[in-house]
Design an enzyme around this catalytic site. Structure first.
Site, short mmCIF file in Angstrom:
data_model
loop_
_atom_site.label_atom_id
_atom_site.label_comp_id
_atom_site.label_asym_id
_atom_site.label_seq_id
_atom_site.Cartn_x
_atom_site.Cartn_y
_atom_site.Cartn_z
N HIS A 1 -6.98 1.68 2.14
CA HIS A 1 -6.31 2.65 3.27
C HIS A 1 -6.98 3.92 3.40
CE1 HIS A 1 -2.61 3.35 5.74
NE2 HIS A 1 -3.28 4.61 5.82
N CYS B 1 0.50 3.14 3.40
CA CYS B 1 1.13 2.92 4.70
C CYS B 1 2.46 3.52 4.99
CB CYS B 1 1.19 1.28 4.85
SG CYS B 1 -0.29 0.52 5.08
N SER C 1 -9.25 4.16 -5.25
CA SER C 1 -8.13 3.17 -5.69
C SER C 1 -7.53 2.41 -4.52
CB SER C 1 -7.15 4.20 -6.27
OG SER C 1 -6.63 5.09 -5.33
N CYS D 1 0.89 -1.25 -0.15
CA CYS D 1 0.11 -0.03 -0.13
C CYS D 1 0.75 1.16 -0.05
CB CYS D 1 -1.00 -0.02 1.30
SG CYS D 1 -1.72 1.57 1.57
N GLN E 1 -9.20 13.33 -0.26
CA GLN E 1 -8.38 14.09 -1.22
C GLN E 1 -8.71 15.53 -0.88
OE1 GLN E 1 -7.69 12.91 -5.03
NE2 GLN E 1 -8.73 10.89 -4.93
N HIS F 1 -8.54 7.24 3.51
CA HIS F 1 -7.71 8.53 3.13
C HIS F 1 -9.08 9.21 2.35
CE1 HIS F 1 -7.86 5.88 -0.74
NE2 HIS F 1 -7.85 7.12 -1.12
N ASN G 1 -13.49 9.47 -1.45
CA ASN G 1 -14.27 8.46 -2.11
C ASN G 1 -14.05 7.20 -1.40
OD1 ASN G 1 -14.70 9.99 -4.48
ND2 ASN G 1 -12.92 9.84 -5.27
N HIS H 1 -3.97 0.58 8.04
CA HIS H 1 -4.30 0.35 6.87
C HIS H 1 -5.91 -0.54 7.03
CE1 HIS H 1 -3.91 -0.96 2.71
NE2 HIS H 1 -4.66 -1.82 2.79
#
Ligand code: H2U
Length: 338
Positions: free
Chosen positions: A164, A54, A161, A51, A168, A166, A153, A113
């Protein structure tokens, strides 16, 4: 003859965008023989050596993600907008184009993760909110940045994608379409009534108690009257604030509680890690007077009736306008009761 909201097709008005949505509650029992997604939930490890988010791992660009212990923000290695691109305008008859500048960032919510926001503690979620505040302020004060879009997302179904945890941030020099629409309608109400549109709306929802999912002293979580996605939800701060940087620490904690409750309820709805696209809408950062803006966060989840049957925005939605079957009140009752 008056509308029975549980039976009769009707249209509802979105006060923020000025758009209409078609509601067809009588269609709730229609059979589904279309696409069924594969259930995605697999047990994840806390660390994945492959990942790129990570701690300690090398990203696709060759950059190394540091050994962060809390949250971590970095410039997107594949940014959709760049800080130094040309800004000239091209007009060729009816064809128009204009160069656009911006800065895109990736925001890691946790070094672990295996987590999602729903699994994280309220304190850890509050740290994510503090990072969003810092990024909004820092990006927003930059010369060419007039709007800062924070979003997440979640889930492969929504184009995420990497599992993990996250989100944006895309920040840019022009003000995007959705924000322009919301600016227009909030400004109109503010000039007419001298009050924030969402303060008035929230009061009406609190009085009605039909679409409220959860509320604490600082925020309310509700399915908006004009919801488009089946389990669409909004977090609205009780106090009128233009942007998230205005929140006190008590409000940050209240917001983190609202995020925790909503995301856990979502996961329980279909016993799955609930996919969605979520974003914060707030005042642009071009220095104009945005007193009428009232920040809020909206969740657009695609799932319709199980972990594998999703709503598609196709056909009539693409060519005419958005449509839904279950009413906002039905969705709110389900989420409230969980
Ligand atoms: P999504 O999961 O919402 O697509 O966000 C992941 C982002 O991470 C995506 O925009 C970026 C992609 O460009 N990324 C990097 O910045 N570095 C990498 O090594 C891989 C992906």
């Amino acid at each position: 003859m008056s509308i029975d909201f549980n039976e009769d097709p009707h249209r509802r008005y979105n006060i923020l965008t000025g758009e209409w949505i078609l509601v067809s509650p009588h269609r709730n029992k229609r059979p589904w023989q279309g696409k069924v997604e594969e259930k995605q939930d697999k047990k994840k490890e806390s660390y994945d050596p492959k990942c790129y988010l990570c701690p300690g791992n090398t990203r696709a660009s060759g950059a190394v993600t540091p050994e962060y212990t809390d949250t971590y923000a970095f410039i997107n290695d594949y940014s959709a907008l760049l800080p130094d691109s040309p800004t000239d305008e091209i007009v060729d008859g009816l064809l128009r184009a204009k160069g656009e500048r911006g800065i895109c960032k990736v925001i890691c919510f946790s070094p672990d993760h295996s987590l999602t926001l729903a699994d994280m503690s309220r304190e850890a979620i509050a740290n994510v909110i503090r990072l969003w505040q810092k990024e909004y302020k820092e990006l927003g004060t930059q010369e060419d940045i007039n709007h800062v879009q924070i979003f997440e997302n979640k889930g492969a179904m929504m184009g995420c994608s990497n599992p993990h945890p996250h989100g944006q941030i895309w920040s840019q020099s022009s003000i995007p379409n959705e924000v322009l629409k919301k600016s227009h309608h909030q400004k109109e109400y503010w000039e007419d009534k001298g009050e924030s549109l969402l303060s008035a709306y929230l009061q009406q929802e609190i009085d009605a108690q039909e679409r409220i999912i959860y509320a604490n002293e600082e925020c309310a979580v509700l399915v908006p009257y004009w919801a488009t996605w089946p389990y669409e939800a909004m977090i609205i701060p009780r106090r009128h604030m233009r942007d998230i940087s205005e929140m006190t620490d008590v409000e940050v904690v209240g917001y983190s509680d609202a995020l925790k409750v909503l995301t856990v309820k979502f996961d329980r709805l279909f016993d799955t890690s609930f996919p969605y696209s979520a974003g914060i809408h707030q005042a642009p950062t071009d220095g104009a007077d945005y007193d009428y803006w009232h920040w809020h966060m909206t969740f657009y989840p695609p799932l319709l009736r199980s972990a594998t049957v999703r709503k598609f925005m196709v056909g009539y939605e693409m060519f005419a306008n958005a449509q839904r079957d279950i009413t906002a009140e039905m969705a709110a009752a389900q989420l409230r009761d969980l």
